[in-house]
Design an enzyme around this catalytic site. Structure first.
Site, PDB file in Angstrom:
ATOM      1  N   ASP A  50       8.992 -11.456  -2.605  1.00  0.00           N
ATOM      2  CA  ASP A  50       8.007 -12.451  -3.004  1.00  0.00           C
ATOM      3  C   ASP A  50       8.575 -13.492  -3.955  1.00  0.00           C
ATOM      4  O   ASP A  50       7.824 -14.155  -4.672  1.00  0.00           O
ATOM      5  CB  ASP A  50       6.791 -11.767  -3.636  1.00  0.00           C
ATOM      6  CG  ASP A  50       5.560 -12.649  -3.621  1.00  0.00           C
ATOM      7  OD1 ASP A  50       5.432 -13.449  -2.682  1.00  0.00           O
ATOM      8  OD2 ASP A  50       4.728 -12.544  -4.535  1.00  0.00           O
TER       9      ASP A  50
ATOM     10  N   ASP B 101      -6.669  -9.516  -3.334  1.00  0.00           N
ATOM     11  CA  ASP B 101      -5.457 -10.307  -3.123  1.00  0.00           C
ATOM     12  C   ASP B 101      -4.791 -10.673  -4.435  1.00  0.00           C
ATOM     13  O   ASP B 101      -3.660 -11.146  -4.456  1.00  0.00           O
ATOM     14  CB  ASP B 101      -5.796 -11.598  -2.378  1.00  0.00           C
ATOM     15  CG  ASP B 101      -6.229 -11.344  -0.947  1.00  0.00           C
ATOM     16  OD1 ASP B 101      -5.665 -10.444  -0.312  1.00  0.00           O
ATOM     17  OD2 ASP B 101      -7.135 -12.045  -0.471  1.00  0.00           O
TER      18      ASP B 101
ATOM     19  N   ASP C 130       6.534 -11.272   5.084  1.00  0.00           N
ATOM     20  CA  ASP C 130       7.021 -12.459   4.369  1.00  0.00           C
ATOM     21  C   ASP C 130       8.518 -12.509   4.088  1.00  0.00           C
ATOM     22  O   ASP C 130       9.010 -13.515   3.601  1.00  0.00           O
ATOM     23  CB  ASP C 130       6.284 -12.643   3.040  1.00  0.00           C
ATOM     24  CG  ASP C 130       5.061 -13.532   3.192  1.00  0.00           C
ATOM     25  OD1 ASP C 130       4.712 -13.869   4.333  1.00  0.00           O
ATOM     26  OD2 ASP C 130       4.455 -13.880   2.172  1.00  0.00           O
TER      27      ASP C 130
END
Length: 354
Positions: A140, A329, A178
């Site tokens: 991330d 989230d 991701d």
């Protein structure tokens, strides 16, 4: 992507299955390009959540939904809590989530025990485990879900534990949400790209050594970039050896848009099949508020198609709930930290579902 991580919920035994460690607390993707929010909040057969054990949640019909339902997940425990409080209406709403199979996110501390626990529980129920791996180094790119393995060696050791834990049992693995996309959009510094490509390719190859494991590499969503920007990186990351790719992980793009996106991408990588995360896409994406936060606990969303392998499309292997509905989230729009169970949001998703 996905939410801040600063600890692991406590574990306890659920039925005959003991799992050491806990499931990764993840949630929304903070990419301004909308690469999605993911995340579980922890229940390896039994952890986190509402603090109650349900025990009444069973499996779905195997013919169209072969994936294992965790009878002691956060949603199941919330059902038990509402039921004990005499709140039948809310218990019924949360059952819409609790009775569906969701992704089990493998944590960093004892991957072999966790993968073994989930796959053994699934095997005992004559079902298949749905696992999500999210531990790539420099994860991330320092945002909400920063972390991951300390380096490439640590990642390979962790992955080996996952593979051994799966053994010869049936499992579908969603690989590193991701990880590829953050190289494409430049979020992950260039200096880490070569190693990451090598780790992704090696992960596919290692997992495919297990006799009954299917691997789907994360490939973004219909609201993020285009297939033209993704097919070469996917090839470099070893998509040829994978069973396919996953789209819309933790995002809200409609199933129709996701199918179109997936087919365009598939045509560029050898007609690979794909799976779609339909966990929260019932009302499509959110267009209000700041665009860079549309992914984070958007209001008015709804559960999407329930998990099934009966999609009616030969290229779409399954609709899956990779993101676990009802888990935050991130600490935006009044939500708790990423990955925490948020019953109010879960109720909103269930109420909005047609």
């Amino acid at each position: 992507m996905y939410g801040s991580y600063d600890g692991w919920p406590g574990m306890r035994r659920a039925g005959a299955v003991a799992v050491v460690g806990a499931v990764l607390l993840l949630a929304g993707c903070s990419s301004s390009s909308g690469s999605g929010g993911a995340g579980p909040s922890g229940s390896s057969p039994g952890s986190g959540g509402a603090g109650k054990s349900a025990g009444a949640i069973g499996q779905r019909p195997r013919g169209s939904d072969p994936y294992w339902v965790n009878p002691d997940g956060n949603a199941a425990r919330q059902v038990a809590a509402y039921t004990e409080d005499g709140d039948g209406e809310n218990a019924g709403l949360i059952e819409k989530i609790a009775r569906q199979p969701v992704g089990e996110w493998i944590g960093p501390h004892d991957p072999e025990a966790e993968a073994k626990g989930f796959t053994e529980a699934a095997e005992k129920a004559d079902r298949e485990a749905l696992l999500v791996l999210y531990n790539i180094p420099h994860r991330d790119c320092g945002q909400f879900s920063k972390g991951g393995a300390a380096d490439g060696h640590a990642y390979r050791v962790w992955l080996e534990g996952v593979a051994k834990g799966i053994g010869d049992r049936r499992a579908t693995v969603i690989l590193e949400p991701d990880a590829l996309l953050h190289m494409v959009d430049g979020c992950t510094p260039q200096e880490f790209h070569e190693e990451r490509y090598d780790l992704l390719k090696g992960a596919v190859e290692r997992l495919k050594q297990q006799p009954d494991t299917r691997v789907y590499m994360d490939a973004g969503n219909a609201g993020w970039r285009t297939p033209d920007t993704l097919f070469r990186p996917l090839r470099r990351a070893g998509i040829e050896a994978a069973d396919g790719f996953a789209v819309n992980v933790s995002n809200f793009q409609t199933t129709a848009a996701s199918t179109e996106f997936g087919k365009e991408l598939s045509a560029k990588i050898g007609d690979k099949s794909f799976v779609i995360d339909t966990s929260r896409n019932g009302n499509g994406p959110y267009s209000g508020g700041a665009p860079e936060e549309n992914w984070c606990n958007p209001p008015g969303r709804a559960l999407g198609e329930t998990p099934t392998t009966d999609t009616g499309d030969e290229l779409v292997d399954a609709y899956l709930w990779v993101k676990r509905p009802g888990e935050s989230d991130g600490d935006c729009k009044g939500g708790p930290k990423a990955g925490d169970w948020w019953p109010e949001y879960a109720l909103g998703l269930a109420r909005a579902t047609k």
